[in-house]
Motif scaffolding. Structure first.
Motif, PDB file in Angstrom:
ATOM      1  N   PHE A 222      66.623  43.672  16.631  1.00  0.00           N
ATOM      2  CA  PHE A 222      65.628  42.665  16.303  1.00  0.00           C
ATOM      3  C   PHE A 222      66.282  41.491  15.590  1.00  0.00           C
ATOM      4  O   PHE A 222      67.296  41.656  14.905  1.00  0.00           O
ATOM      5  N   PRO A 223      65.688  40.307  15.711  1.00  0.00           N
ATOM      6  CA  PRO A 223      66.166  39.203  14.876  1.00  0.00           C
ATOM      7  C   PRO A 223      65.876  39.512  13.413  1.00  0.00           C
ATOM      8  O   PRO A 223      65.079  40.398  13.104  1.00  0.00           O
ATOM      9  N   VAL A 224      66.532  38.785  12.536  1.00  0.00           N
ATOM     10  CA  VAL A 224      66.287  38.933  11.106  1.00  0.00           C
ATOM     11  C   VAL A 224      65.418  37.759  10.673  1.00  0.00           C
ATOM     12  O   VAL A 224      65.809  36.603  10.794  1.00  0.00           O
ATOM     13  N   VAL A 225      64.210  38.041  10.209  1.00  0.00           N
ATOM     14  CA  VAL A 225      63.279  37.004   9.754  1.00  0.00           C
ATOM     15  C   VAL A 225      62.768  37.430   8.380  1.00  0.00           C
ATOM     16  O   VAL A 225      61.993  38.382   8.265  1.00  0.00           O
ATOM     17  N   LEU A 226      63.222  36.743   7.336  1.00  0.00           N
ATOM     18  CA  LEU A 226      62.883  37.112   5.956  1.00  0.00           C
ATOM     19  C   LEU A 226      62.079  36.005   5.289  1.00  0.00           C
ATOM     20  O   LEU A 226      62.385  34.818   5.452  1.00  0.00           O
ATOM     21  N   PHE A 227      61.062  36.407   4.529  1.00  0.00           N
ATOM     22  CA  PHE A 227      60.235  35.460   3.784  1.00  0.00           C
ATOM     23  C   PHE A 227      60.352  35.750   2.297  1.00  0.00           C
ATOM     24  O   PHE A 227      60.525  36.890   1.875  1.00  0.00           O
ATOM     25  N   ALA A 228      60.217  34.692   1.501  1.00  0.00           N
ATOM     26  CA  ALA A 228      60.395  34.826   0.059  1.00  0.00           C
ATOM     27  C   ALA A 228      59.136  35.300  -0.644  1.00  0.00           C
ATOM     28  O   ALA A 228      59.196  35.692  -1.807  1.00  0.00           O
ATOM     29  N   ASN A 229      57.991  35.280   0.042  1.00  0.00           N
ATOM     30  CA  ASN A 229      56.749  35.642  -0.627  1.00  0.00           C
ATOM     31  C   ASN A 229      55.797  36.316   0.350  1.00  0.00           C
ATOM     32  O   ASN A 229      55.935  36.194   1.577  1.00  0.00           O
ATOM     33  N   GLY A 230      54.810  37.026  -0.190  1.00  0.00           N
ATOM     34  CA  GLY A 230      53.874  37.760   0.629  1.00  0.00           C
ATOM     35  C   GLY A 230      52.961  36.882   1.454  1.00  0.00           C
ATOM     36  O   GLY A 230      52.581  37.241   2.578  1.00  0.00           O
TER      37      GLY A 230
ATOM     38  N   SER B 240      60.284  42.402  13.416  1.00  0.00           N
ATOM     39  CA  SER B 240      61.284  42.030  12.411  1.00  0.00           C
ATOM     40  C   SER B 240      60.636  41.810  11.052  1.00  0.00           C
ATOM     41  O   SER B 240      61.125  42.305  10.027  1.00  0.00           O
ATOM     42  N   ILE B 241      59.522  41.062  11.022  1.00  0.00           N
ATOM     43  CA  ILE B 241      58.844  40.808   9.754  1.00  0.00           C
ATOM     44  C   ILE B 241      58.395  42.116   9.127  1.00  0.00           C
ATOM     45  O   ILE B 241      58.565  42.349   7.922  1.00  0.00           O
ATOM     46  N   ALA B 242      57.834  43.000   9.944  1.00  0.00           N
ATOM     47  CA  ALA B 242      57.359  44.287   9.429  1.00  0.00           C
ATOM     48  C   ALA B 242      58.509  45.155   8.928  1.00  0.00           C
ATOM     49  O   ALA B 242      58.410  45.797   7.879  1.00  0.00           O
ATOM     50  N   LEU B 243      59.604  45.171   9.657  1.00  0.00           N
ATOM     51  CA  LEU B 243      60.730  46.027   9.293  1.00  0.00           C
ATOM     52  C   LEU B 243      61.417  45.565   8.013  1.00  0.00           C
ATOM     53  O   LEU B 243      62.050  46.370   7.328  1.00  0.00           O
ATOM     54  N   HIS B 244      61.306  44.294   7.698  1.00  0.00           N
ATOM     55  CA  HIS B 244      61.953  43.774   6.493  1.00  0.00           C
ATOM     56  C   HIS B 244      60.980  43.612   5.339  1.00  0.00           C
ATOM     57  O   HIS B 244      61.331  43.008   4.312  1.00  0.00           O
ATOM     58  N   ASN B 245      59.775  44.153   5.472  1.00  0.00           N
ATOM     59  CA  ASN B 245      58.779  44.068   4.411  1.00  0.00           C
ATOM     60  C   ASN B 245      58.761  45.384   3.644  1.00  0.00           C
ATOM     61  O   ASN B 245      58.273  46.387   4.144  1.00  0.00           O
ATOM     62  N   ASP B 246      59.283  45.385   2.427  1.00  0.00           N
ATOM     63  CA  ASP B 246      59.315  46.616   1.633  1.00  0.00           C
ATOM     64  C   ASP B 246      58.480  46.499   0.364  1.00  0.00           C
ATOM     65  O   ASP B 246      58.658  47.248  -0.583  1.00  0.00           O
TER      66      ASP B 246
ATOM     67  N   LEU C 182      65.412  33.074   5.634  1.00  0.00           N
ATOM     68  CA  LEU C 182      66.556  33.445   6.457  1.00  0.00           C
ATOM     69  C   LEU C 182      66.049  33.827   7.834  1.00  0.00           C
ATOM     70  O   LEU C 182      65.086  34.574   7.970  1.00  0.00           O
ATOM     71  N   GLU C 183      66.699  33.288   8.871  1.00  0.00           N
ATOM     72  CA  GLU C 183      66.316  33.601  10.238  1.00  0.00           C
ATOM     73  C   GLU C 183      67.570  33.662  11.103  1.00  0.00           C
ATOM     74  O   GLU C 183      68.296  32.673  11.218  1.00  0.00           O
ATOM     75  N   LEU C 184      67.839  34.825  11.663  1.00  0.00           N
ATOM     76  CA  LEU C 184      69.006  35.032  12.509  1.00  0.00           C
ATOM     77  C   LEU C 184      68.552  35.620  13.840  1.00  0.00           C
ATOM     78  O   LEU C 184      67.861  36.633  13.860  1.00  0.00           O
ATOM     79  N   GLU C 185      68.940  34.967  14.911  1.00  0.00           N
ATOM     80  CA  GLU C 185      68.583  35.475  16.237  1.00  0.00           C
ATOM     81  C   GLU C 185      69.473  36.664  16.593  1.00  0.00           C
ATOM     82  O   GLU C 185      70.541  36.873  16.005  1.00  0.00           O
ATOM     83  N   THR C 186      69.067  37.442  17.596  1.00  0.00           N
ATOM     84  CA  THR C 186      69.853  38.615  17.997  1.00  0.00           C
ATOM     85  C   THR C 186      71.200  38.224  18.557  1.00  0.00           C
ATOM     86  O   THR C 186      72.120  39.024  18.587  1.00  0.00           O
ATOM     87  N   GLY C 187      71.345  36.987  19.000  1.00  0.00           N
ATOM     88  CA  GLY C 187      72.635  36.548  19.509  1.00  0.00           C
ATOM     89  C   GLY C 187      73.624  36.211  18.422  1.00  0.00           C
ATOM     90  O   GLY C 187      74.821  36.081  18.670  1.00  0.00           O
TER      91      GLY C 187
END
Length: 234
Positions: free
Chosen positions: A114-122, A167-173, A99-104
């Motif tokens: 921040f944009p939303v940039v999510l990855f499915a794996n480490g 963004s990557i860091a903020l969405h890494n839990d 998933l990738e969403l720009e700030t606009g």
């Protein structure tokens, strides 16, 4: 190649704005497309650790003006950028955001967030964050005569890379995904955040990292706040 040892050394170098303490092999192991398809583990290793090697080379480039006495600085810079962009273009589906969403975009959050940039794996998270980290360092040390007309416009924006690192860091839990490299990379990118909303997101992110990993980065955050104050005064 001992990836764990490199991660520790690279994390130290990024956090202290210093050179790598270990020597780097002149080339990364070459694998053909047949090799990558035949062995999924080799494919993951190649696409996860090639950015680690390139990021380490970027650190050495930034911290060693005379590190390549037999080659012009401009040529080395262009070679590194081209190798990083090749990795970015050729990364397989497993290393692309799910998933990738720009700030606009309406769903991406408030203005100046921040944009939303999510990855499915480490592995995808690790490789992409180090790609952006290497590009951010190189663009901040870009030779004046470097021409970038052949590259995608966004790829030549330091802010674009810094925001994606955050963004990557903020969405890494996931605790298992955090290592000194990624933490130092997050700190480096956070220094460029000038808007209060972004800064608050960063501070909240570091609090989540503390809860998830037990790492206490209070000293680093004090320095970060001081740098943000200096940015506000300029």
């Amino acid at each position: 190649m001992d990836g764990a040892y490199w991660c520790i050394d690279l994390g130290t170098a990024l956090a202290s704005d210093s050179d790598m303490g270990v020597s780097l092999p002149p080339a990364f192991p070459y694998l053909t497309e047949v090799d990558l398809v035949a062995d999924p583990f080799e494919m993951v290793f190649y696409y996860a650790y090639r950015p680690l090697w390139l990021c380490a080379r970027a650190v050495k480039f930034v911290n060693n003006e005379d590190g390549y006495p037999d080659r012009p600085t401009l040529h080395v810079w262009i070679e590194l950028v081209e190798e990083l962009e090749q990795w970015y273009r050729e990364r397989p589906q497993e290393f692309q955001p799910m998933l990738e969403l720009e700030t606009g975009d309406q769903l991406a959050g408030p203005e100046r967030g921040f944009p939303v940039v999510l990855f499915a794996n480490g592995a995808g998270l690790f490789g992409n964050q180090l790609y952006h980290t290497a590009m951010l360092m190189l663009l901040q040390s870009r030779p004046r005569t470097a021409r970038t007309a052949g590259f995608h416009f966004a790829a030549m924006s330091p802010l674009w890379h810094a925001q994606r690192i955050c963004s990557i860091a903020l969405h890494n839990d996931r605790r298992e995904c955090w290592d000194p490299c990624l933490l130092a990379s997050f700190l480096m990118a956070a220094r460029r955040m000038t808007h209060e909303s972004q800064q608050q997101e960063v501070l909240q992110g570091f609090e989540r990292i503390r809860i998830v990993t037990g790492w206490n980065a209070s000293g680093c955050l004090q320095k970060l706040r001081a740098e943000w104050c200096l940015l506000d005064e300029t």
